[in-house]
Structure formats: C-alpha cells, structure tokens
Design a protein around this motif. Structure first.
Motif, mmCIF file in Angstrom:
data_model
loop_
_atom_site.group_PDB
_atom_site.id
_atom_site.type_symbol
_atom_site.label_atom_id
_atom_site.label_comp_id
_atom_site.label_asym_id
_atom_site.label_seq_id
_atom_site.Cartn_x
_atom_site.Cartn_y
_atom_site.Cartn_z
ATOM 1 N N GLU A 218 0.798 -1.072 0.015
ATOM 2 C CA GLU A 218 0.076 0.135 0.054
ATOM 3 C C GLU A 218 0.810 1.386 -0.068
ATOM 4 O O GLU A 218 0.702 2.390 -0.898
ATOM 5 N N GLY A 219 2.097 1.461 0.594
ATOM 6 C CA GLY A 219 2.918 2.530 0.830
ATOM 7 C C GLY A 219 3.388 2.754 -0.709
ATOM 8 O O GLY A 219 3.484 3.991 -0.920
ATOM 9 N N LEU A 220 3.688 1.560 -1.114
ATOM 10 C CA LEU A 220 4.615 1.927 -2.496
ATOM 11 C C LEU A 220 3.419 2.233 -3.707
ATOM 12 O O LEU A 220 3.684 2.959 -4.556
ATOM 13 N N VAL A 221 2.366 1.803 -3.770
ATOM 14 C CA VAL A 221 1.258 1.960 -4.474
ATOM 15 C C VAL A 221 0.598 3.364 -4.528
ATOM 16 O O VAL A 221 0.403 4.099 -5.353
ATOM 17 N N ALA A 222 0.589 3.808 -3.034
ATOM 18 C CA ALA A 222 -0.057 5.033 -2.793
ATOM 19 C C ALA A 222 0.764 5.981 -3.518
ATOM 20 O O ALA A 222 0.002 7.102 -3.739
ATOM 21 N N LYS A 223 2.209 6.054 -3.310
ATOM 22 C CA LYS A 223 3.152 7.119 -3.794
ATOM 23 C C LYS A 223 2.879 7.234 -5.384
ATOM 24 O O LYS A 223 2.597 8.610 -5.915
ATOM 25 N N THR A 224 2.783 6.015 -6.025
ATOM 26 C CA THR A 224 2.544 6.275 -7.222
ATOM 27 C C THR A 224 1.189 6.485 -7.852
ATOM 28 O O THR A 224 1.045 7.323 -8.740
ATOM 29 N N THR A 225 0.273 6.279 -7.272
ATOM 30 C CA THR A 225 -1.107 6.674 -7.508
ATOM 31 C C THR A 225 -1.308 8.061 -7.141
ATOM 32 O O THR A 225 -2.070 8.808 -8.164
ATOM 33 N N ILE A 226 -0.884 8.732 -6.164
ATOM 34 C CA ILE A 226 -1.019 10.136 -5.971
ATOM 35 C C ILE A 226 -0.173 10.765 -7.006
ATOM 36 O O ILE A 226 -0.734 12.096 -7.384
ATOM 37 N N GLU A 227 0.813 10.443 -7.441
ATOM 38 C CA GLU A 227 1.532 11.176 -8.685
ATOM 39 C C GLU A 227 0.964 10.929 -9.905
ATOM 40 O O GLU A 227 1.033 11.949 -10.837
ATOM 41 N N LYS A 228 0.333 9.879 -10.283
ATOM 42 C CA LYS A 228 -0.283 9.506 -11.523
ATOM 43 C C LYS A 228 -1.683 10.333 -11.696
ATOM 44 O O LYS A 228 -2.074 10.888 -12.758
ATOM 45 N N VAL A 229 -2.512 10.437 -10.549
ATOM 46 C CA VAL A 229 -3.645 11.209 -10.633
ATOM 47 C C VAL A 229 -3.660 12.243 -9.845
ATOM 48 O O VAL A 229 -3.664 12.290 -8.604
ATOM 49 N N LYS A 230 -3.733 13.622 -10.149
ATOM 50 C CA LYS A 230 -3.668 15.007 -9.629
ATOM 51 C C LYS A 230 -5.219 15.217 -9.210
ATOM 52 O O LYS A 230 -5.915 15.781 -9.985
ATOM 53 N N LEU A 231 -5.349 14.933 -7.932
ATOM 54 C CA LEU A 231 -6.638 15.363 -7.209
ATOM 55 C C LEU A 231 -6.424 15.831 -6.075
ATOM 56 O O LEU A 231 -5.075 15.564 -5.406
ATOM 57 N N ASN A 232 -7.120 16.617 -5.478
ATOM 58 C CA ASN A 232 -6.875 17.300 -3.935
ATOM 59 C C ASN A 232 -6.880 16.029 -2.903
ATOM 60 O O ASN A 232 -7.584 15.011 -3.449
ATOM 61 N N ASN A 233 -6.442 16.364 -1.868
ATOM 62 C CA ASN A 233 -6.641 15.544 -0.750
ATOM 63 C C ASN A 233 -7.988 14.779 -0.278
ATOM 64 O O ASN A 233 -8.256 13.703 -0.029
ATOM 65 N N TRP A 234 -9.033 15.606 -0.372
ATOM 66 C CA TRP A 234 -10.325 15.289 -0.108
ATOM 67 C C TRP A 234 -10.838 14.323 -1.066
ATOM 68 O O TRP A 234 -11.685 13.498 -0.678
ATOM 69 N N SER A 235 -10.479 14.736 -2.180
ATOM 70 C CA SER A 235 -11.239 13.789 -3.279
ATOM 71 C C SER A 235 -10.271 12.463 -3.348
ATOM 72 O O SER A 235 -11.110 11.270 -3.501
ATOM 73 N N ARG A 236 -9.369 12.277 -2.991
ATOM 74 C CA ARG A 236 -8.364 11.106 -2.853
ATOM 75 C C ARG A 236 -8.995 10.257 -1.599
ATOM 76 O O ARG A 236 -9.433 9.117 -1.861
ATOM 77 N N SER A 237 -9.265 10.934 -0.499
ATOM 78 C CA SER A 237 -9.846 10.218 0.444
ATOM 79 C C SER A 237 -11.174 9.837 0.290
ATOM 80 O O SER A 237 -11.621 8.613 0.604
ATOM 81 N N TYR A 238 -12.014 10.504 -0.611
ATOM 82 C CA TYR A 238 -13.502 10.122 -0.922
ATOM 83 C C TYR A 238 -13.333 9.004 -1.689
ATOM 84 O O TYR A 238 -14.044 7.916 -1.534
ATOM 85 N N ASN A 239 -12.494 8.951 -2.802
ATOM 86 C CA ASN A 239 -12.385 7.665 -3.701
ATOM 87 C C ASN A 239 -12.046 6.564 -2.936
ATOM 88 O O ASN A 239 -12.565 5.420 -3.094
#
Length: 386
Positions: A218-239
């Motif tokens: 999860e730690g490795l995938v999270a960093k890549t996902t955050i960089e791949k999809v440019k969303l604000n933190n509220w949207s990431r948390s919601y998704n």
C-alpha cells in the motif's frame, strides 16, 4: 546742586543678536546604479526560495503533528471498540460509510471540493484500495486477537521492509550507518517482543504477516497513485473510502458477522457506541492526514512517523485499562520506538550510482517485471520514477 538735579542717564544694554544655527551643507547627491535584471531576479529568487522553504518545512511539520495526534488516539479507540464489539469488518464498514457521508455533506455545503469519481479514476485507484483495505483489515484482526503492543511491534517492522523496497523500486539509496543501526535495533526489539509475548497465537501472527505485506504494498502503490492522478486530498480520501465500502461489506458477509450482532460477547452499551462514532470521525481525519503526509514525505518516513506516534498510544493504553502486554514486552516495544526516532530518510540516487528507469537495481532488470525497456537518453532516466 546742578549735578544733583540733572536726570540720571541709564547706559544702554547691549544685546547680542540671536545666533541662527547654520544648516549643514547638503550632502552630494549619490546616484546608485540600477540593478540589472539578472541581479533583481537572483534577489527575488533567494527571497522567494527562503520563504518557500520555510513554508514547506512548517507545512510538513504541521502535517506530521496532525497525523500523530489523530493516529495515536485512533489506534487506542479501535482497540477498545474491537475488544467490546469483536466485529472488525462491521467496524471498517461503518468507518468507510461514515467518512464517505461526511465528505459528501461537506462537498454539498461548499466546505470542501470533491471531484467526481469516474470509471477511469476508479480503475487507477483499485490497486491502492485493495491494499488499503487489506492493511486495515489485517490491523483490526491483529488488535482483535492480540494486545495493542503486538500491533505496534508489527507496524514498527515496516520501515525495515520499506527501506529495501524503496531501494529496489523507487530509486533511493540504502540507509546510512545510523539509520542501519536503528533498523537493526527495531528488528532485535521485535524479535525480543515475539519471544516474550505472553499472548502469542498463530492466528494473530498470521494476520501480522498479512499486515506487513499489505503495508509495504500500500505504501509503494500510494505514492505512485498520488503522482499519477492529480486530485486534491479530499477527493483522494473520498475515492478510497467509497471504493472500500463494497470490500468491507463483502468481507462482513463472508465472515457472517451480520449473524453475530446480538451475541452475548458484543457489548452494545452507550460507551462502546460513542467510541464507535468517535472512531468514524477520527477515521475521516486520519484518511485525509494520510493523504497529506504521503504527498509530503517518502513512504519510509511515513512508516517511521507512524511508528513513533505510538509512544502516545502506548501511554494511553497503559492508563485506561489492563489489557496490555507484560513488562518485558513493554521494554521491547520501547526499544523499538526509540530506535525508530533515529532513522533518517535515505536520499535519492543520482546519475552514475546504479539506478535508471530500466533497472530497479543493478542486478534486477525491470523487464523481469513486465516493464518495457526504454532507451537511456539524458538524465530523464534517473531518479525516483518508475
């Protein structure tokens, strides 16, 4: 007498004219040469750079403090809730659902902005959601069958695994001597805890293994996902939360927890329900704080911060009740947490030090993992990209 009758003549008083202060001579006008465009740009860059660096450091420190404040208490609250309501999947389902509802309410009231969830974003987030749910599920199961100290111990092992994975996959160097000594201390402390653990069970440690695998993934995938999809933190948390609801519901039905709601070992008192609601609210804060901290620092540093904030968790755990480990186990946990304080994030490798996009380490080509080999051109092949 004529002299006596003569009028008296008063001699005139001589008054010295007032002195007018002399004005100083005007200083010669000095004309300073105007700054060139290069000098002006350099001055502005230095000023802006210093202000930006100060803001960045202050922001990162604030994020770490918020993460620690919420995370340390959420662990204790979850441990108490799962002890009195041993339905871990139901608890996760309640937390995911409550977080989703609160975020939607905040969005429709204009407090935050949540970008719409599309099928494309859902597909990109799927690996992160799977590992995220596996991580929380394994953590709840560990706390259900073992003391909180066991959860802290297994969580403290994640920096050891992260440091190796970041070297292989994310282009960071190996830890320096001090950080290596800290990691060795963490491993020795964990081994000591397992040896003296009076509540050890194969069931609990099986979920400990699952927790470690899920945490690293999860730690490795999270960093890549955050960089791949440019969303604000509220949207990431919601998704993440809305996509985790079906997983939690399916797992709850598979474990038949819905048939055990009213068993005698479930304590549905006002206290436990209040703590369950509190865990849902804190889960929202933890979800957003996790996105913030992963955006600000590396995966290994996140795991170190998460380990160190357990000092507060352990203190609260010992104060509120007697469901904790032995004194020997507590000593091992303290050694683990102290060692975690001395760990430092390893820097990124640079050109000429054995890391390119086509090779995740000198002896393991990326083609082995199915990645296409790209030509090595310029400096673009070096760094943390994968």
């Amino acid at each position: 007498d004529a002299d006596a009758c003569a009028p008296t003549t008063v001699p005139p008083v001589f008054r010295e004219p007032a002195r007018v202060p002399l004005r100083p001579a005007p200083a010669p006008h000095v004309t300073m040469a105007p700054m060139t465009k290069a000098e002006t740009a350099a001055a502005n860059e230095d000023s802006n750079g210093a202000a930006t660096e100060l803001w960045r450091n202050t922001r990162v420190l604030g994020i770490i403090l918020v993460y620690c404040a919420i995370g340390s208490q959420l662990s204790v609250v979850n441990k108490v809730v799962v002890t009195f309501i041993p339905l871990p999947n139901f608890i996760l389902l309640a937390q995911f659902t409550a977080t989703t509802i609160m975020l939607l309410a905040a969005h429709y009231t204009g407090s935050v902005e949540i970008e719409p969830l599309t099928w494309q974003i859902a597909g990109i987030f799927s690996p992160l959601v799977l590992t995220f749910f596996a991580l929380l599920y394994a953590g709840m199961e560990v706390m259900k069958y073992a003391p909180l100290e066991t959860f802290i111990t297994v969580k403290s092992m994640t920096p050891v695994l992260f440091s190796a994975c970041e070297y292989l996959f994310l282009g960071r160097a190996l830890p320096n001597l001090k950080s290596t000594a800290a990691l060795v201390g963490i491993v020795l402390g964990a081994a000591t805890y397992v040896k003296v653990d009076a509540y050890a069970s194969y069931h609990a440690y099986a979920f400990c293994v699952l927790f470690l695998i899920a945490a690293v993934s999860e730690g490795l995938v999270a960093k890549t996902t955050i960089e791949k999809v440019k969303l604000n933190n509220w949207s990431r948390s919601y998704n993440i939360n809305v996509l985790s609801i079906p997983l939690a519901a399916a797992q709850m039905l598979a474990a038949e927890e819905h048939l055990h709601f009213f068993r005698e070992d479930n304590e549905w008192s006002a206290k436990t329900v209040t703590l369950l609601v509190a865990s849902c609210v804190m889960g929202l804060g933890m979800s957003v704080a996790t996105m913030w901290i992963r955006e600000a620092i590396s995966a290994t540093s996140v795991s170190v911060v998460a380990t160190c904030n357990k000092f507060i968790s352990e203190l609260v755990n010992w104060v509120i009740w007697n469901k904790h480990t032995t004194s020997d186990g507590l000593g091992a946990v303290l050694v683990i947490m102290v060692c975690g304080v001395f760990y430092e994030q390893a820097p990124l490798r640079v050109k000429g030090q054995g890391y390119v996009r086509e090779e995740i380490c000198p002896c393991l080509p990326r083609s082995w993992l199915g990645f296409k080999t790209k030509p090595k051109t310029g400096d673009a092949g070096y760094g943390a990209g994968v």
